[in-house]
Write an enzyme that holds these catalytic residues in place. Structure first.
Site, short mmCIF file in Angstrom:
data_model
loop_
_atom_site.label_atom_id
_atom_site.label_comp_id
_atom_site.label_asym_id
_atom_site.label_seq_id
_atom_site.Cartn_x
_atom_site.Cartn_y
_atom_site.Cartn_z
N TYR A 118 1.22 -1.09 0.15
CA TYR A 118 -0.12 0.00 -0.18
C TYR A 118 1.28 1.63 -0.15
CZ TYR A 118 -3.18 3.69 1.46
OH TYR A 118 -3.97 4.74 1.95
N GLU A 206 -3.45 7.56 -4.04
CA GLU A 206 -3.70 5.88 -3.26
C GLU A 206 -3.37 4.99 -3.69
OE1 GLU A 206 -7.43 4.95 -1.21
OE2 GLU A 206 -6.36 4.38 0.72
#
Ligand code: GDP
Ligand code: MN
Length: 397
Positions: A118, A206
């Site tokens: 991530y 993101e």
């Protein structure tokens, strides 16, 4: 402004960030054609069919499917295009899928394991620093990781004046447990990603997951790109990426009239000048026993036209039982606003809900007189307390 995954990936790629390659399609035929092209280019039959909506969690909702041949592409694209996709982020009514991204399968087997990470880049307003947030727990819901295993989330602060330093990119790659080529490629990935974030005036990137492929390349499998609305004037090409079909239709209409409007779930519509006063007005509505139906800041110049646009937008919401107009006459004179309210009221005709107008500031008394003498079903107040009491009365009826 939010954009689609395929648009975000195109922007990232233009800054040298490696992405999972793909081709966007509006129809099943285009999807099959896209898969054929990818097959020719990458020599692999496998592709993923990915619903393009402005919400994450698509995989969980059935909006991301692996297809192992062209027949499966046809079948899966057919099922996804036009579907009402419900994900943890869309709300129960879901979102209609108009486009799919046909993307190369990047989870192919090879010399080493694939691994998902991530990575996000965002602004920490309190610190006045950009933050790269990253985790070894990629592909999962990051809020859950934060709740259950917060120690697996790392944050790197970047001073916007000096930018991302080489040692910081290396630290990130190291903390993600990488070595060799994957380590080097991750430092490149992070460096390019940060450069893209700054150059695009984004408020958030993101990338979940960032993938280490089995041949040790680092690439973005997903891309959530949020561009700062206030900087879009510097990027007309990005502004053109706006997909209004993904946005609340009344919010789109409001932005055309330069009104700052956010739809909420309550029953009292409000029209206010200035964001701070709008927030305070929403509090007053709550204290009076109502729930705000919206946030609406009409800006500095509240004339008949903006008031009319405001009415029209608020009245599209069937839950609205009263409208509270709360305007402070500083630069704009209250009697002007009052006349604007009266003109707008007369132009629209029959407004089915009571209107409470509170005008305070320059020429407030004249404004009250204008409204009281207009013969319209408009209550006027000068004190906020009176306005709140009126709201209470109206809701009680
Ligand atoms: P999201 O669910 O909206 O966040 O959509 P993502 O783009 O993140 O995709 C969801 C999941 O689909 C990823 O976490 C992967 O596990 C899976 N996925 C995405 N691309 C591929 C691919 O090329 N091959 C395979 N096998 N799975 C993929
Ligand atoms: Mn994702």
């Amino acid at each position: 402004m939010n954009i689609h995954e395929y648009q975000g990936k195109a922007i990232l790629k233009s800054f040298g960030v490696r992405v999972q390659e793909g081709i966007v399609a509006d129809t099943v035929d285009q999807a099959v054609e896209a898969a054929q092209k990818l097959k020719d280019e990458y020599n692999s039959d496998w592709v993923v069919v990915k619903a393009q909506i402005h919400a994450g969690g698509r995989g969980k909702g059935g909006g991301v499917k692996l297809a192992k041949n062209l027949d499966e592409v046809k079948e899966k694209a057919g099922a996804i295009i036009g579907m009402q996709l419900v994900t943890p982020q869309t709300g129960p009514e879901g979102k209609k899928v108009n486009k799919v991204l046909i993307a190369q399968d990047v989870y192919y087997p090879g010399e080493s394991e694939t691994k998902e990470f991530y990575v996000s880049v965002l602004l920490d307003r309190a610190k006045g620093r950009n933050i790269i947030m990253y985790s070894t727990e990629g592909g999962m819901d990051i809020e859950e990781v934060a709740e259950h295993t917060p120690d697996k989330i790392f944050k790197e602060e970047i001073d916007p004046k000096v930018g991302l330093q080489g040692f910081q990119a290396r630290k990130i790659a190291f903390n993600l447990g990488l070595s060799g080529d994957a380590f080097k490629d991750m430092t490149k990935f992070i460096t390019a990603l940060y450069k893209a974030y700054i150059a695009t005036d984004s408020s958030m990137f993101e990338i979940n997951p960032v993938l280490k492929t089995s041949d040790n390349k680092i690439l973005a499998v997903d891309a959530k790109v949020n561009l700062d609305d206030n900087a879009l004037y510097r990027h007309p090409d990005y502004a053109a990426l706006r997909d209004t079909s993904e946005e609340d239709p009344t919010e789109v209409e409001a932005s055309k009239s330069n009104l700052n409007y956010v739809k909420l779930d309550g029953n009292v519509g409000c029209m206010v000048n200035g964001a701070g006063l709008a927030m305070a007005t929403m509090d007053i509505i709550k204290i009076a026993g109502g729930e705000p139906a919206n946030f609406l800041d009409v800006g500095g110049t509240a004339n008949a036209q903006t008031v009319k646009a405001g009415f029209n937008i608020i009245l599209q919401d069937p839950n609205v039982r009263a409208i509270l107009i709360n305007i402070f006459g500083g630069i704009v004179r209250c009697d002007r606003v009052a006349q604007g309210v009266i003109d707008a009221y007369q132009e629209i005709g029959n407004i089915p809900v009571p209107i409470i107008v509170r005008l305070q500031g320059t020429n407030a008394a004249e404004a009250k007189e204008l409204i009281d003498n207009s013969g319209l079903k408009v209550f006027s107040a000068i004190l906020l307390k009176e306005a709140a009491e009126r709201v209470k009365e109206v809701l009680a009826n």
